[in-house]
Design a protein around this motif. Structure first.
Motif, PDB file in Angstrom:
ATOM      1  N   LEU A  10       0.478   8.525   2.862  1.00 34.70           N
ATOM      2  CA  LEU A  10      -0.139   7.208   3.198  1.00 34.70           C
ATOM      3  C   LEU A  10      -1.600   7.230   3.737  1.00 34.70           C
ATOM      4  N   ARG A  11      -1.942   8.173   4.248  1.00 31.95           N
ATOM      5  CA  ARG A  11      -3.413   8.342   4.773  1.00 31.95           C
ATOM      6  C   ARG A  11      -4.149   8.416   3.519  1.00 31.95           C
ATOM      7  N   ARG A  12      -3.923   9.381   2.663  1.00 30.97           N
ATOM      8  CA  ARG A  12      -4.676   9.517   1.384  1.00 30.97           C
ATOM      9  C   ARG A  12      -4.601   8.457   0.506  1.00 30.97           C
ATOM     10  N   GLU A  13      -3.509   7.658   0.333  1.00 28.98           N
ATOM     11  CA  GLU A  13      -3.515   6.646  -0.780  1.00 28.98           C
ATOM     12  C   GLU A  13      -4.172   5.275  -0.034  1.00 28.98           C
ATOM     13  N   LEU A  14      -4.221   5.062   1.489  1.00 30.61           N
ATOM     14  CA  LEU A  14      -5.001   4.218   1.801  1.00 30.61           C
ATOM     15  C   LEU A  14      -6.272   4.306   1.692  1.00 30.61           C
ATOM     16  N   CYS A  15      -6.850   5.607   1.704  1.00 28.48           N
ATOM     17  CA  CYS A  15      -8.332   5.797   1.473  1.00 28.48           C
ATOM     18  C   CYS A  15      -8.690   5.376   0.144  1.00 28.48           C
TER      19      CYS A  15
ATOM     20  N   PRO B   2       1.080  -1.204  -0.010  1.00 32.20           N
ATOM     21  CA  PRO B   2       0.120   0.024  -0.026  1.00 32.20           C
ATOM     22  C   PRO B   2       0.822   1.299   0.015  1.00 32.20           C
ATOM     23  N   GLY B   3       0.267   2.430  -0.703  1.00 32.87           N
ATOM     24  CA  GLY B   3       1.127   3.530  -0.853  1.00 32.87           C
ATOM     25  C   GLY B   3       1.132   4.179  -2.221  1.00 32.87           C
TER      26      GLY B   3
END
Length: 231
Positions: free
Chosen positions: A112-117, A48-49
């Motif tokens: 990371l927070r944006r990509e995870l969503c 993820p990322g």
């Protein structure tokens, strides 16, 4: 008379450097690592990322450096404001100074927070946006590759990979880790898998290819060349 090779096979031009700076998330469950299906490389799985994005004020700075953003990619996943594109080689030192300052760009945690969503939705896991907003991360390692020539391309390339892992300090981190570990062993979520050290080193798990950047979850060395993305 000996024919000249086509331009695609000329050495990388020393006056052009392709840059790409990404953040990867290392999620460990037992002896395996959680990987997601990569939309730009169908059939390949990676951590993820994704690529760090810059904010509008940085656009003027990058424009002054001669930055040309990369515009490839599917219509469903635009590359707007990604730190991925071409720079004149003479501007590379100034770019490094700006990037290191952290001004007008995402931090690793924000990326990371944006990509995870985005990626959780892509692999069919929903309802965790609030959980993601509470996550914190710790640094594992930072890798920089290049600038070096790329076979078949008319530029040199500089890439950075910031590898992070969940700070298991709250219930949000524990919930996300458990949810993804369960999804990786559930046939209902084919976009998530659990790959061991040997799988990543080999580059394949059953029918799934494993994206080469997954090797950075194990250490600082790349074990295989890149897989070509969709144009």
């Amino acid at each position: 008379m000996i024919a000249k090779p086509p331009p695609a096979f000329l050495p990388g031009r020393p006056d052009r450097v392709r840059i790409s700076f990404s953040v990867l998330l290392r999620l460990v469950e037992d002896d395996g690592f959680v990987l997601f299906d990569a939309p730009k490389r169908p059939g390949a799985f990676g951590p993820p990322g994704g690529v760090v994005k810059y904010f509008p004020p940085a656009g003027r700075i990058l424009e002054s450096l001669g930055f040309q953003p990369e515009r490839t990619g599917s219509p469903q996943r635009k590359l707007r404001a990604d730190l991925r594109g071409i720079l004149p080689a003479g501007a590379l030192r100034r770019f490094r100074v700006w990037f290191a300052s952290g001004a007008y760009r995402e931090t690793a945690d924000e990326c990371l927070r944006r990509e995870l969503c985005e990626e959780l939705a892509e692999v069919g896991i929903h309802g965790l946006d609030e959980v993601v907003s509470e996550l914190k991360f710790t640094s594992v390692r930072t890798i920089q590759e290049g600038p070096h020539s790329v076979p078949g391309k008319n530029y040199r390339q500089l890439r950075g990979f910031d590898v992070r892992e969940l700070a298991m300090t709250n219930s949000a981190a524990r919930r996300l880790n458990r949810t993804l570990a369960d999804a990786a062993t559930d046939d209902a979520y084919p976009g998530v898998l659990l790959a061991g050290f040997d799988d990543i080193a080999h580059g394949r798990l059953d029918r799934a290819l494993i994206a080469p950047q997954s090797a950075f979850l194990l250490g600082p060395a790349r074990l295989a060349p890149d897989l070509p993305p969709l144009r």
